[in-house]
Design a protein around this motif. Structure first.
Motif, PDB file in Angstrom:
ATOM      1  N   LYS A 189      -0.362  20.439  35.465  1.00 43.01           N
ATOM      2  CA  LYS A 189      -1.318  21.058  34.546  1.00 43.01           C
ATOM      3  C   LYS A 189      -0.652  21.744  33.364  1.00 43.01           C
ATOM      4  O   LYS A 189      -1.312  22.140  32.419  1.00 43.01           O
ATOM      5  CB  LYS A 189      -2.179  22.060  35.305  1.00 43.01           C
ATOM      6  CG  LYS A 189      -3.080  21.394  36.316  1.00 43.01           C
ATOM      7  CD  LYS A 189      -3.984  22.385  36.986  1.00 43.01           C
ATOM      8  CE  LYS A 189      -4.827  21.665  38.033  1.00 43.01           C
ATOM      9  NZ  LYS A 189      -5.417  22.600  38.985  1.00 43.01           N
ATOM     10  N   ASN A 190       0.653  21.920  33.451  1.00 44.64           N
ATOM     11  CA  ASN A 190       1.317  22.649  32.376  1.00 44.64           C
ATOM     12  C   ASN A 190       1.565  21.738  31.185  1.00 44.64           C
ATOM     13  O   ASN A 190       1.938  20.581  31.343  1.00 44.64           O
ATOM     14  CB  ASN A 190       2.623  23.243  32.901  1.00 44.64           C
ATOM     15  CG  ASN A 190       2.347  24.272  33.972  1.00 44.64           C
ATOM     16  OD1 ASN A 190       1.465  25.106  33.810  1.00 44.64           O
ATOM     17  ND2 ASN A 190       3.069  24.206  35.085  1.00 44.64           N
ATOM     18  N   ARG A 191       1.354  22.279  30.016  1.00 47.50           N
ATOM     19  CA  ARG A 191       1.486  21.475  28.793  1.00 47.50           C
ATOM     20  C   ARG A 191       2.622  21.965  27.902  1.00 47.50           C
ATOM     21  O   ARG A 191       3.301  21.182  27.275  1.00 47.50           O
ATOM     22  CB  ARG A 191       0.171  21.544  27.984  1.00 47.50           C
ATOM     23  CG  ARG A 191      -1.007  20.889  28.677  1.00 47.50           C
ATOM     24  CD  ARG A 191      -0.948  19.370  28.498  1.00 47.50           C
ATOM     25  NE  ARG A 191      -1.945  18.699  29.320  1.00 47.50           N
ATOM     26  CZ  ARG A 191      -1.754  18.290  30.565  1.00 47.50           C
ATOM     27  NH1 ARG A 191      -0.591  18.483  31.151  1.00 47.50           N
ATOM     28  NH2 ARG A 191      -2.694  17.672  31.239  1.00 47.50           N
ATOM     29  N   THR A 192       2.758  23.276  27.812  1.00 50.38           N
ATOM     30  CA  THR A 192       3.764  23.809  26.893  1.00 50.38           C
ATOM     31  C   THR A 192       4.952  24.350  27.682  1.00 50.38           C
ATOM     32  O   THR A 192       4.794  25.068  28.669  1.00 50.38           O
ATOM     33  CB  THR A 192       3.176  24.932  26.017  1.00 50.38           C
ATOM     34  OG1 THR A 192       2.614  25.933  26.856  1.00 50.38           O
ATOM     35  CG2 THR A 192       2.097  24.386  25.088  1.00 50.38           C
ATOM     36  N   VAL A 193       6.133  23.966  27.231  1.00 52.78           N
ATOM     37  CA  VAL A 193       7.358  24.344  27.935  1.00 52.78           C
ATOM     38  C   VAL A 193       8.350  24.926  26.934  1.00 52.78           C
ATOM     39  O   VAL A 193       8.534  24.375  25.849  1.00 52.78           O
ATOM     40  CB  VAL A 193       8.004  23.111  28.606  1.00 52.78           C
ATOM     41  CG1 VAL A 193       9.333  23.492  29.252  1.00 52.78           C
ATOM     42  CG2 VAL A 193       7.072  22.488  29.631  1.00 52.78           C
TER      43      VAL A 193
ATOM     44  N   ARG B 220       2.115  32.354  24.679  1.00 58.46           N
ATOM     45  CA  ARG B 220       3.101  32.261  25.767  1.00 58.46           C
ATOM     46  C   ARG B 220       3.098  30.850  26.351  1.00 58.46           C
ATOM     47  O   ARG B 220       2.037  30.225  26.477  1.00 58.46           O
ATOM     48  CB  ARG B 220       2.756  33.275  26.853  1.00 58.46           C
ATOM     49  CG  ARG B 220       3.057  34.715  26.433  1.00 58.46           C
ATOM     50  CD  ARG B 220       2.348  35.716  27.319  1.00 58.46           C
ATOM     51  NE  ARG B 220       2.774  35.662  28.705  1.00 58.46           N
ATOM     52  CZ  ARG B 220       2.120  36.259  29.707  1.00 58.46           C
ATOM     53  NH1 ARG B 220       0.999  36.929  29.452  1.00 58.46           N
ATOM     54  NH2 ARG B 220       2.572  36.187  30.937  1.00 58.46           N
ATOM     55  N   PRO B 221       4.265  30.337  26.690  1.00 63.23           N
ATOM     56  CA  PRO B 221       4.324  28.972  27.235  1.00 63.23           C
ATOM     57  C   PRO B 221       3.814  28.910  28.671  1.00 63.23           C
ATOM     58  O   PRO B 221       3.899  29.890  29.406  1.00 63.23           O
ATOM     59  CB  PRO B 221       5.816  28.646  27.181  1.00 63.23           C
ATOM     60  CG  PRO B 221       6.489  29.980  27.304  1.00 63.23           C
ATOM     61  CD  PRO B 221       5.600  30.965  26.598  1.00 63.23           C
ATOM     62  N   ASP B 222       3.305  27.732  29.031  1.00 66.40           N
ATOM     63  CA  ASP B 222       2.887  27.550  30.424  1.00 66.40           C
ATOM     64  C   ASP B 222       4.091  27.672  31.356  1.00 66.40           C
ATOM     65  O   ASP B 222       3.996  28.245  32.433  1.00 66.40           O
ATOM     66  CB  ASP B 222       2.285  26.149  30.607  1.00 66.40           C
ATOM     67  CG  ASP B 222       1.008  25.969  29.798  1.00 66.40           C
ATOM     68  OD1 ASP B 222       0.288  26.968  29.588  1.00 66.40           O
ATOM     69  OD2 ASP B 222       0.737  24.827  29.375  1.00 66.40           O
ATOM     70  N   ALA B 223       5.196  27.081  30.941  1.00 63.38           N
ATOM     71  CA  ALA B 223       6.367  27.037  31.816  1.00 63.38           C
ATOM     72  C   ALA B 223       7.635  27.295  31.004  1.00 63.38           C
ATOM     73  O   ALA B 223       7.695  26.992  29.814  1.00 63.38           O
ATOM     74  CB  ALA B 223       6.462  25.683  32.501  1.00 63.38           C
ATOM     75  N   ILE B 224       8.612  27.869  31.672  1.00 59.13           N
ATOM     76  CA  ILE B 224       9.934  28.047  31.059  1.00 59.13           C
ATOM     77  C   ILE B 224      10.942  27.343  31.951  1.00 59.13           C
ATOM     78  O   ILE B 224      10.917  27.480  33.186  1.00 59.13           O
ATOM     79  CB  ILE B 224      10.290  29.535  30.885  1.00 59.13           C
ATOM     80  CG1 ILE B 224       9.316  30.163  29.872  1.00 59.13           C
ATOM     81  CG2 ILE B 224      11.730  29.691  30.405  1.00 59.13           C
ATOM     82  CD1 ILE B 224       9.534  31.652  29.629  1.00 59.13           C
TER      83      ILE B 224
END
Ligand SMILES: C[S@@+](CC[C@H](N)C(=O)[O-])C[C@H]1O[C@@H](n2cnc3c(N)ncnc32)[C@H](O)[C@@H]1O
Length: 299
Positions: free
Chosen positions: A139-143, A213-217
């Motif tokens: 589901k995460n789009r932005t990293v 803020r990003p979905d994931a780092i």
């Protein structure tokens, strides 16, 4: 930065590694090469590593002009071709920007090269079933890739469909990556859309100000060398280590990342290494590496 660009993203280890990861896909990421968010504390190299690096050109007057510009941008000394004495030398050749070991000329140069990547759609390396993609979550789009290095992983993520902001604090590493990216874009006729952006900054300072803020780092800090490595990997990693050091502040970066990521932090580790932080929510095994996933507590 090499030639015209600001900073880039792309990745790839060494010349000898360039084919290892077949990337498929046609879409290519774009690289808005953005200006450094924060001036780097040390010229051309991070404060953790103190290698003496010079810049030179192996070619005609136009190359020399471009290399002198690069030296100014990186705040590194320019030297005439053939001058020795530096630990490392960034050399602009007609083909690419390369890093040479100043003490051991038997070691071949290191440069970033994506020309052998398989960019066909639906290729195995770009499959969302890959461990890297699975670790990032469906589901995460932005990293944000906060330890971009040569951007190999950042590029893969972008090609898999994530929108990636890559952050690398060593301007020299970023310059090498940018050079590879630019060549790939030119050779493959790719328009790197809005999927990949490379920033030169220390992610510890930059992450808290990233909006939205990003979905994931994603974190892939330096770690101790693995037991067995090919000669090419050893060379590439050795030079990278001379450039950037050992990332002793990786735990601090992790803690900041946990506060910033909306959904998760993913840490790449060698398969035989201890987790960077205790109690990952899950771990996904890859080839020789492991992706430790830390789900956010308070998104
Ligand atoms: C092992 S390399 C990453 C390789 C990368 N995953 C790739 O695919 O090419 C680690 C990199 O993270 C960078 N780095 C470590 N800590 C950082 C920080 N706080 N901010 C930005 N870059 C950082 C180092 O300079 C180094 O280039």
């Amino acid at each position: 930065m090499p030639r015209n660009a600001g900073h880039f993203c792309f990745t790839v280890l060494t010349i000898a590694l360039k084919v290892r990861r077949g990337m498929r896909m046609i879409m290519l990421v774009s690289m808005p090469l953005s200006a450094p968010h924060k001036p780097s504390p040390a010229p051309g190299v991070t404060q953790r590593a103190k290698a003496h690096i010079t810049v030179t050109a192996a070619g005609d007057d136009s190359l020399i002009t471009a290399a002198k510009k690069l030296a100014r941008e990186l705040s590194l000394p320019w030297v005439a071709a053939g001058e020795t004495g530096a630990d490392l030398q960034l050399v602009l050749t007609p083909e690419h920007l390369e890093l040479r070991d100043g003490h051991d000329p038997r070691l071949g140069p290191v440069y970033v090269d994506f020309s052998h990547l398989d960019l066909r759609p639906y290729g195995a390396n770009l499959s969302r079933r890959q461990p890297l993609a699975r670790a990032m979550g469906k589901k995460n789009r932005t990293v944000v890739d906060a330890t971009a290095g040569y951007c190999q992983d950042a590029l893969l993520l972008a090609l898999m469909g994530f929108r990636v902001t890559a952050i690398e604090r060593s301007p020299v590493v970023a310059a090498l990556a940018q050079d590879g990216l630019q060549r790939l874009a030119t050779q493959a006729g790719l328009t790197l859309a809005q999927r990949l952006q490379l920033l030169t900054a220390d992610a510890r300072g930059l992450l808290p100000s990233i909006a939205p803020r990003p979905d994931a780092i994603y974190l892939d800090p330096m770690f101790p060398p693995k037991r067995k490595k090919s000669a090419a990997v050893k060379k590439e990693m050795r030079l990278l280590r001379v450039l950037v050091g050992d990332d002793p502040d990786a735990t601090e970066l992790f803690e900041i990342s946990r506060r910033v990521a909306l959904n998760r932090v993913v840490v790449k580790r060698p398969d035989d290494a201890a987790p960077l932080a205790p109690d990952p929510s899950m771990s996904i095994a890859g080839k020789l590496v492991r992706y430790d996933v830390y789900l956010s507590r308070n998104p």
